[in-house]
Structure formats: structure tokens, C-alpha cells
Design a protein around this motif. Structure first.
Motif, mmCIF file in Angstrom:
data_model
loop_
_atom_site.group_PDB
_atom_site.id
_atom_site.type_symbol
_atom_site.label_atom_id
_atom_site.label_comp_id
_atom_site.label_asym_id
_atom_site.label_seq_id
_atom_site.Cartn_x
_atom_site.Cartn_y
_atom_site.Cartn_z
ATOM 1 N N GLU A 18 43.232 34.553 44.961
ATOM 2 C CA GLU A 18 42.146 35.151 44.321
ATOM 3 C C GLU A 18 42.734 36.393 43.546
ATOM 4 O O GLU A 18 41.900 36.944 42.637
ATOM 5 C CB GLU A 18 40.945 35.435 45.087
ATOM 6 C CG GLU A 18 40.128 34.013 45.512
ATOM 7 C CD GLU A 18 41.087 33.589 46.908
ATOM 8 O OE1 GLU A 18 41.808 33.986 47.330
ATOM 9 O OE2 GLU A 18 40.933 32.214 47.045
ATOM 10 N N ARG A 19 43.765 36.936 43.938
ATOM 11 C CA ARG A 19 44.414 38.243 43.403
ATOM 12 C C ARG A 19 43.157 39.388 43.498
ATOM 13 O O ARG A 19 43.342 40.228 42.794
ATOM 14 C CB ARG A 19 44.521 37.950 41.987
ATOM 15 C CG ARG A 19 46.022 36.743 41.750
ATOM 16 C CD ARG A 19 46.262 36.930 40.375
ATOM 17 N NE ARG A 19 47.377 35.834 40.384
ATOM 18 C CZ ARG A 19 48.006 35.346 39.250
ATOM 19 N NH1 ARG A 19 47.827 36.227 38.160
ATOM 20 N NH2 ARG A 19 48.741 34.503 39.153
ATOM 21 N N CYS A 53 44.290 46.210 36.367
ATOM 22 C CA CYS A 53 44.948 45.509 37.566
ATOM 23 C C CYS A 53 46.047 46.323 38.006
ATOM 24 O O CYS A 53 46.717 47.127 37.248
ATOM 25 C CB CYS A 53 45.271 44.353 37.461
ATOM 26 S SG CYS A 53 44.113 42.957 36.800
ATOM 27 N N PHE A 54 46.365 46.496 39.311
ATOM 28 C CA PHE A 54 47.280 47.287 39.772
ATOM 29 C C PHE A 54 48.223 46.688 40.563
ATOM 30 O O PHE A 54 47.946 45.535 41.559
ATOM 31 C CB PHE A 54 46.922 48.595 40.593
ATOM 32 C CG PHE A 54 45.962 48.282 41.817
ATOM 33 C CD1 PHE A 54 46.425 48.090 43.023
ATOM 34 C CD2 PHE A 54 44.635 48.421 41.415
ATOM 35 C CE1 PHE A 54 45.577 48.077 44.143
ATOM 36 C CE2 PHE A 54 43.580 47.965 42.489
ATOM 37 C CZ PHE A 54 44.252 47.777 43.747
ATOM 38 N N GLU A 86 49.941 41.513 40.800
ATOM 39 C CA GLU A 86 48.818 42.510 40.513
ATOM 40 C C GLU A 86 47.359 42.321 41.272
ATOM 41 O O GLU A 86 47.201 40.848 40.977
ATOM 42 C CB GLU A 86 48.729 42.989 39.069
ATOM 43 C CG GLU A 86 49.990 43.904 38.777
ATOM 44 C CD GLU A 86 49.670 44.341 37.215
ATOM 45 O OE1 GLU A 86 48.623 44.382 36.737
ATOM 46 O OE2 GLU A 86 50.828 44.623 36.631
ATOM 47 N N ILE A 87 46.481 43.006 41.561
ATOM 48 C CA ILE A 87 45.345 42.790 41.867
ATOM 49 C C ILE A 87 44.336 43.665 41.423
ATOM 50 O O ILE A 87 44.684 44.473 40.844
ATOM 51 C CB ILE A 87 45.232 42.769 43.480
ATOM 52 C CG1 ILE A 87 45.480 44.349 43.976
ATOM 53 C CG2 ILE A 87 46.136 41.882 44.072
ATOM 54 C CD1 ILE A 87 44.740 44.385 45.465
ATOM 55 N N SER A 88 42.820 43.341 41.360
ATOM 56 C CA SER A 88 41.883 44.098 41.110
ATOM 57 C C SER A 88 40.846 43.868 42.328
ATOM 58 O O SER A 88 40.518 42.707 42.459
ATOM 59 C CB SER A 88 41.181 44.105 40.023
ATOM 60 O OG SER A 88 40.746 42.920 39.728
ATOM 61 N N ASN A 89 40.433 44.785 43.204
ATOM 62 C CA ASN A 89 39.736 44.643 44.347
ATOM 63 C C ASN A 89 38.062 45.160 44.071
ATOM 64 O O ASN A 89 37.461 45.137 45.106
ATOM 65 C CB ASN A 89 40.174 45.032 45.459
ATOM 66 C CG ASN A 89 40.468 46.706 45.525
ATOM 67 O OD1 ASN A 89 40.118 47.254 44.410
ATOM 68 N ND2 ASN A 89 41.327 47.260 46.366
ATOM 69 N N ALA A 90 37.970 45.463 42.951
ATOM 70 C CA ALA A 90 36.394 45.843 42.571
ATOM 71 C C ALA A 90 35.904 45.035 41.372
ATOM 72 O O ALA A 90 36.616 44.300 40.518
ATOM 73 C CB ALA A 90 36.505 47.334 41.980
ATOM 74 N N GLY A 134 39.806 40.408 41.139
ATOM 75 C CA GLY A 134 40.954 39.517 40.755
ATOM 76 C C GLY A 134 41.197 39.482 39.199
ATOM 77 O O GLY A 134 41.993 38.692 38.664
ATOM 78 N N THR A 135 40.135 40.086 38.469
ATOM 79 C CA THR A 135 40.008 39.964 36.989
ATOM 80 C C THR A 135 40.130 41.290 36.412
ATOM 81 O O THR A 135 39.581 42.034 37.203
ATOM 82 C CB THR A 135 39.173 39.034 36.496
ATOM 83 O OG1 THR A 135 37.988 39.404 36.788
ATOM 84 C CG2 THR A 135 39.303 37.716 36.878
#
Length: 788
Positions: free
Chosen positions: A504-505, A492-493, A482-486, A459-460
Motif C-alpha cells: 500500500e506504500r 512522498c518521502f 517511497e511512502i506517504s503515511n498521512a 500511499g498517494t
């Protein structure tokens, strides 16, 4: 002229063990019936005192090769010509030696020179080594640091070829693994103490928990002595192979938990007995052994003892001596010496011997050159004492390490424990493995943390801190959509267009689909008013039909009134088509039904207005107007105006009809399911035609508002058309600016408001008289009102 450099200080027992191990291996080969049978190898041993100038001096001595002391009798086939050199321990000394003997094609096999620079065959064409290059160790150390999640470390190195080149290789490998180095300090044992103090202060002040020490044993001891003088925060030490196996350093408790790679431990049968087999005569014959003996037992041999010194009386027992010379429990580098001697012997064997069946025939009088031994060394491939020996194109052996951990016992002493292995010959991903639990600094069982910045959660994304390494960053929340899942994501994509991030994105969820539904409060209210309006129109029509013969109904053009009530019923009901999920049919129906029913409604109102005007004109003497606007003309007027709207709607539906669409632009976080107009021109032409008729009707109603018609119907039409026009004028900006489903709600509201305005203004007064004031619903009352 400066004085020749001389050795100072005490002898190194560990290095003495290396040299004695070479002698052991040579004697073992000379007694062998398989390797060089009938051929005896000779040797010379020189002490370089770990000094490059002295190493160069003895190298020149060996290269000259005509030493009269060495050439003792005629049993030797050659007069002291050196076939190969074993050594040196230090990389700097080996570099100096190799530059000299490389020109003479004399092979050099080192047991402890690990500098990666020595793999350069253009500069060092005759150099070989049985110990792995630091290039392999640097890669292994970088993988080790990465494995434990340490991205922020400190580094200390020897200011020598060994330390500088080894650290340079490590920094390159660390950069590829995403590891940052907070500081990289260097010093050498000959530097003033102030330099060592400065390095110690840097370690104390640093924020990195982990320190990589690419130091020789001597420099490491000096640094630890300095760190003990002033309390230092606990540090997790990572060692190079040079000091991790040195038992002299185990007394430093601040290094408990240290980890590093060491050469594989081995067992050399018979070596310990050989090392301990020192008679006083053997010792007295060797200046080096004499120096060792006198230092170990604190006595003097022979007549050289001063008056106040103890003389060695022969009772000294080396079996009871605790020294690195006698310690064979950790034979690591010693095995490298052992393998180096055997490698040279195999090279000579391959040159002077012919293997036939199971025996070898060697010609000890064959005169060979060192260049031939150099050529054969490149080809050797054998196993000795359970270890394979061969050299690659760079003169390096296969890199195999043990992962060592300094673990503190309950008694407080530290022992070296093998906890894993590293084999560079295995495929990527299988080279490094740990098979035992490790103990960390201060006896902790948990891996210490050494990072510049904490990991960024999903999320960041990481944003580098200005002027700092890439391991120092701030965690920035992902922007909208946009999100980041790692963990530790660098970017972010965006979610796919039909998806939207959670709070939480870190995950994309399908966007909720929104439309004006019958299930929600707003839809229920509008549907209730729509049905209520239709019922009101039907009830009004029923009242009018029941009292159709009454004067007030007959006086107000009952045919147009019933048609108007029918159209109003359709107007109320058509608003229901705007509620619910849009479909192809509902989208086409809602706009066309709305346009046609409203034109029908306004046409009826327009007809009633014209009737009022014509009726007034007809009352004038000689007027013949009413015959031109009788019931037939009224019907034709309504049909004609309505047909024009039907024609416009038909063209619209044929060319670019309305269709359902997913609106993804109005709101980013949800999908608005709505009806696209298809052709905006068609929509605004339909709306404009309604407005044009409404304005025309309003104009006629204004002209007829003061005419003495029955019950002032012209005034009521004027009020109704004013309300109608006001509603639709305000509708346009509200329609354009309303977001999402509220656009549909505004349109329904405009339809209902204008419809209620018409029915209430035109029919409510009449129904009131019919139902509650029947005494006024008489022809006499109508005539009196007209006359007044």
C-alpha cells in the motif's frame, strides 16, 4: 442642480429600535447617581436612510453644532457642541462620516460597522466601535470552515465596503487554512435584477456545497427571493454576523441549517418597557415615530389622512404588535448601541468628574472639547450589564461571538440556536468551541461534504490539476521506494536504505535479508551434489586403494591419482562454504579454499599429463627423459604450482581480504547478504592463475591425445580439461550478470560441474574396468593394447 437626495421606502423597525435604545441609555445615565451625577446628556437623532450622501449631510450638520432648535434654554453649558457620535450601522456610511469628523477630533463610536478597514487609525483616527472588526470574524469563519473539512466553497458578498473588505479578509484567512473558493460574486441592493439573477445562477451551477454569504440583510433577502424562483440544489449557508440574527430571514426554509457567528445575546433590564411606552402624544411629536406608527398599524395620525385612509383612533396597542422594534428576545446589536452610549458617558465622566471615595463630584459647567473626550475614550475600561467595554489601539473591542445555527422544528419553523462560542482573547486552540449538536442543510445530522477532490489516502500524494486551485488535485501513487503515511500528503518521502514500502506504500518495513541458505530448495540441492561429489571421490579412492596392485591402477600413476582424488574431495566440499549466511571467516575461506584446492587438482592433472608425455618419450631408444621427471619431480611440480596459489591468496588476505556486506543496490526491495571481494584484483588473479594452469594442462593433453598410452588416459584428460575450461569460460559472464544469491549459486555450480567433469572423465572409465571388466585389468591386455 440635482435635487437633494431624500429617503424612500419604509422605515426599518430594527434601526428604530437601535435609536430608541440610545435614548433609553442616555436617560438611564441622566438618572444615575454614579455616572455623571448632576450632568445631563443631550442628543440629536438623524436618519441617514443607509445612504452615504445623506450620512455625510447629517454629519456636517452635527459638526457645525450651532443648531438653534437644540439650544433651547440656559440650562445647557454649551450651545449644542457635539462631544461624540453614535453610529453608523453601515460601514460605508461610517467611512464617509469618519473622514469628515476625524479632522475635527470628534469621536465616533459605531455599534454595527464591522469593516476591518476602519481599524486604520491613520485614516480614521477618531473611530471606535463596540462590535468586533470583520478581521476577527473572517479569521473565525475560516477556522469554522476548516473545522468541518470544507475546502471547496462559494462566496457571495455585498458590493460595499462591508462586503468587499470583509470578503478580502476572509479570502486571506481562508488561503492560510488551505481553503479554496470556487467563485466570489458581489452585488448591491441598487443593482438591476439581472445582476442578482446572474449571482443566483452561479450558485445553482456551482459544485461547491457550502456558500459563504458576506451580505447585509437587505442583499441576503434579495438573493433568497431570487433563488426561490427556480429550484436550486441544496446549499449549506455560512453567514456573516449581519444576517444570521435577523428574524425576518427565518421564513426562508432554504436557509435551514445555516451557521454563522453572531454578537453575544444579552438582556437589558427595562428596555422592553421603554420601547413599548409610546403614547400618541410622544409618537406625534416625532416624525420618525409617526412614520413607524402609521406603517405598523396602517393608519394615519392627525389631520394628514386622506379621504380613503383610516385614521388612527387611539385604540392601537403596541403591546400586541409583532415587529422587530418590539422583539427584544435577541438583543445583540442593540447591546452594542447600549455599550457605545455608556462608553461615551464614561469618557465624559473621566474628564469632568473627580471620584472621591465612593462619590463623584462633577462640574457641569466645565467647558470641554471633543478632543478631550476622544482622548478619554481610548482609556475607558468598565463593565456594564455584565459586559466588559474597552478599546484597543485600533479602537476595536474584544471579539466575542456566539456560533449560531438555524435549526428547523418539527412544525417547519426555524429557530436560532446557540451551539458554540468564539473568543479571540483566548490562546490559540482555545478560541473556538462547539458545545451542542448542529443541524445541517435539509435537516441532516451529518456534516455535508464540500471538496473539489476527495482526500488522497496514505500511499498517494496530491498532484495539482493544471489551471485549477490547490484544492483540486489528482491522487498519484507514491513512486517505488517511497511512502506517504498521512491523508492528503503533498509529497512522498523515501524509506531509509534498509527499509522498503509495503504494497500500500504507507509504511516502511525492514527489507528481507537474502542469501543462499541451507533451508531453501536451491541450497539443499547444491549441498546434496556437493556432499555426493565428495562421497563419489572417496568411494573412487577406496576402489583404487583396494585394487592398488592391479595393472590399471599401477599403470596410471597411483600416487598422483590418489592426490587428485583428495583434491577433488576438497573441491566438492569447499562449495559448502558458499552456502549459508556470510561471515568474516566464511568469506575468506570460500574464495581461498576454492582457489587452492582447484590449483592442487589441476596440478595433479598436469602432472599426470606430463607423465604420459614423458613415458612415451622414454620408450624411444636412447631416451633418458623419465629420470628427469620421476616421482620426486612430480611431487615438486604439484607442490610448486600449489604454493604459488597459496602465496597469491596470502597476499590477498593480508591486503584486502573478502568480507561480508549488505548489498542494497542490486535489488531495491531486499538486502542481499554477500561476500565482497575486498580486492577484485586478488580474486581475478586467483581465478586467472587457475585458468592459466588449466589452459597449459589442456594444451599438453591435446598434444598427448594420440599417444598410445595405457587406456588412452591422455584422451580422458583432454576431455576433462575441455569440460573444465568450458565451464569456467561460461562462468565469468554468468557470474557477472547473475543477481543476488544466484551469483553464489553460479559459482557453486561451476565448482561442482568442473569437479564432476574431472572425476567422471578421468576415473569413471578405470572404475568401470576395475569393477565390471576385470578381465581387461591384466598386464597382458595392457601390453596387447599397447602393441596394437
Amino acid at each position: 442642480m440635482p435635487e437633494p437626495q431624500k429617503c424612500t421606502g419604509s422605515i426599518d423597525p430594527r434601526e428604530l429600535r437601535f435609536s430608541r435604545s440610545m435614548v433609553f441609555a442616555i436617560e438611564e445615565i441622566n438618572n444615575s447617581t454614579e455616572l455623571l451625577p448632576g450632568v445631563k446628556l443631550g442628543y440629536q437623532i438623524h436618519d441617514s436612510c443607509a445612504s452615504a450622501p445623506l450620512a455625510m449631510h447629517v454629519t456636517f450638520q452635527l459638526s457645525n453644532g450651532l443648531d438653534p432648535v437644540f439650544y433651547a434654554n440656559n440650562n445647557c453649558s454649551q450651545s449644542g457642541m457635539v462631544m461624540a457620535i453614535v453610529g453608523e450601522s453601515g460601514s460605508t456610511q461610517s467611512i464617509s462620516m469618519s473622514r469628515i469628523i476625524g479632522a475635527f477630533n470628534i469621536p465616533q463610536v459605531s455599534h454595527f460597522s464591522t469593516c476591518a478597514c476602519l481599524s486604520d487609525k491613520q485614516q480614521y483616527p477618531s473611530f471606535f466601535r463596540t462590535i468586533p472588526s470583520d478581521q476577527f470574524q473572517s479569521d473565525a469563519l475560516a477556522k469554522l470552515v476548516k473545522h468541518f473539512g470544507w475546502t471547496w466553497i462559494g462566496a457571495v458578498r455585498s458590493d460595499s465596503d462591508y462586503g468587499n473588505n470583509g470578503m478580502a479578509s476572509f479570502l486571506d484567512a481562508a488561503q492560510k487554512e488551505g481553503i479554496c473558493v470556487e467563485y466570489s460574486e458581489s452585488f448591491y441592493r441598487t443593482h438591476p435584477r439581472s445582476r442578482i439573477q446572474r449571482v443566483a445562477d452561479v450558485i445553482r451551477r456551482s459544485t461547491a456545497m457550502v456558500v459563504l454569504a458576506f451580505l447585509a440583510s437587505t442583499e441576503m433577502k434579495l438573493l433568497l427571493d431570487e433563488l426561490l424562483l427556480e429550484p436550486s440544489p441544496p446549499r449549506q449557508w455560512i453567514s456573516s454576523e449581519s444576517w444570521i440574527t435577523n428574524p425576518d430571514l427565518l421564513k426562508f426554509s432554504i436557509c435551514a441549517g445555516a451557521i454563522g457567528y453572531g454578537i453575544q445575546k444579552s438582556v437589558i433590564p427595562g428596555l422592553r418597557e421603554f420601547l413599548l411606552d409610546l403614547s400618541p402624544s410622544n409618537v406625534a411629536a416625532s416624525p420618525v415615530l409617526t412614520e413607524f406608527w402609521e406603517g405598523a398599524f396602517n393608519c394615519r395620525l392627525g389631520k394628514s389622512a386622506a379621504i380613503d385612509e383610516r385614521v388612527c383612533d387611539g385604540t392601537e396597542d403596541i403591546q400586541t404588535l409583532t415587529s422587530q422594534y418590539t422583539d427584544t428576545s435577541q438583543l445583540r446589536i442593540t447591546n452594542m448601541v447600549y455599550k457605545a452610549v455608556y462608553a461615551i458617558a464614561h469618557a465624559i465622566h473621566n474628564e469632568v468628574c473627580q471620584d472621591t471615595n465612593s462619590t463623584a463630584q462633577c462640574d457641569k459647567f466645565t467647558r470641554i472639547e471633543s478632543k478631550q473626550v476622544l482622548t478619554q475614550l481610548k482609556k475607558v475600561n468598565f463593565s456594564q450589564n455584565g459586559f466588559d467595554v474597552s478599546f484597543d489601539a485600533n479602537g476595536d473591542s474584544v471579539a466575542r461571538y456566539e456560533l449560531l445555527n438555524w435549526q428547523q422544528r418539527e412544525s417547519g419553523s426555524i429557530e436560532i440556536v446557540t451551539v458554540g462560542h468564539y473568543d479571540a482573547s483566548l490562546p490559540e486552540g482555545q478560541k473556538f468551541r462547539i458545545n451542542r449538536n448542529l443541524t445541517w442543510v435539509d435537516g441532516n445530522k451529518h456534516v455535508p461534504v464540500s471538496v473539489c477532490s476527495d482526500s488522497c489516502p496514505p500511499g498517494t500524494r496530491k498532484m495539482l490539476q493544471k489551471g485549477k486551485p490547490i484544492c483540486c488535485y489528482d491522487c498519484i501513487p507514491c513512486p517505488e521506494g517511497e511512502i506517504s503515511n498521512a491523508t492528503d500528503s503533498t509529497d512522498c518521502f523515501p524509506c531509509p536504505k534498509e527499509f522498503w514500502p509495503n504494497a500500500e506504500r504507507d509504511t516502511c518495513f525492514p527489507k528481507p535479508v537474502e542469501f543462499l541458505s541451507f533451508d531453501e530448495v536451491l541450497g539443499i540441492i547444491l549441498a546434496a551434489f556437493s556432499v555426493g561429489g565428495a562421497c563419489l571421490a572417496i568411494i573412487t579412492a577406496a576402489v583404487f586403494f583396494h585394487h592398488r596392485t592391479s595393472p590399471i591402477v599401477r599403470a596410471n600413476n597411483s600416487e598422483l591419482s590418489f592426490l587428485l582424488l583428495f583434491s577433488l574431495t576438497l573441491c566438492f566440499l569447499c562449495s559448502l562454504t558458499f552456502i549459508g549466511a556470510p561471515s568474516d571467516w566464511s568469506c575468506m575461506l570460500r574464495h581461498t579454499a576454492f582457489g587452492i584446492t582447484f590449483v592442487l587438482c589441476i596440478s595433479c592433472v598436469l602432472g599426470k599429463t606430463i607423465v604420459v608425455l614423458m613415458a612415451f618419450k622414454a620408450t624411444l631408444p636412447g631416451s633418458n627423459v623419465m629420470k628427469w621427471f620421476g616421482p620426486t619431480q612430480q611431487r615438486m611440480t604439484v607442490v610448486t604450482f600449489t604454493f604459488i596459489q597459496v602465496f597469491i591468496c596470502t597476499i590477498w588476505l593480508l591486503l584486502h581480504p573478502p568480507f561480508p556486506m549488505e548489498n542494497l543496490t542490486t535489488f531495491k526491495e531486499r538486502i542481499i547478504l554477500e561476500c565482497a571481494l575486498g580486492s577484485a584484483i586478488g580474486f581475478w588473479v586467483v581465478l586467472g592463475y587457475i585458468g592459466l594452469l588449466a589452459l597449459f594442462c589442456l594444451l599438453l593433453a591435446v598434444l598427448a591425445r594420440k599417444l598410445p598410452d595405457n587406456f588412452n588416459e591422455a584422451k580422458l584428460i583432454t576431455f576433462s580439461m575441455l569440460i573444465f575450461c568450458a565451464v569456467w569460460i561460461t562462468f565469468i559472464p554468468a557470474y557477472v550478470s547473475s543477481p543476488g544469491k544466484f551469483t553464489v549459486a553460479v559459482e557453486i555450480f561451476a565448482i561442482l560441474a568442473s569437479s564432476f567433469g574431472l572425476i567422471l572423465c578421468i576415473f569413471a572409465p578405470k572404475c568401470y574396468i576395475i569393477l565390471f571388466k576385470p578381465e581387461k585389468n591384466t598386464k597382458k591386455h595392457l601390453m596387447n593394447k599397447y602393441q596394437s
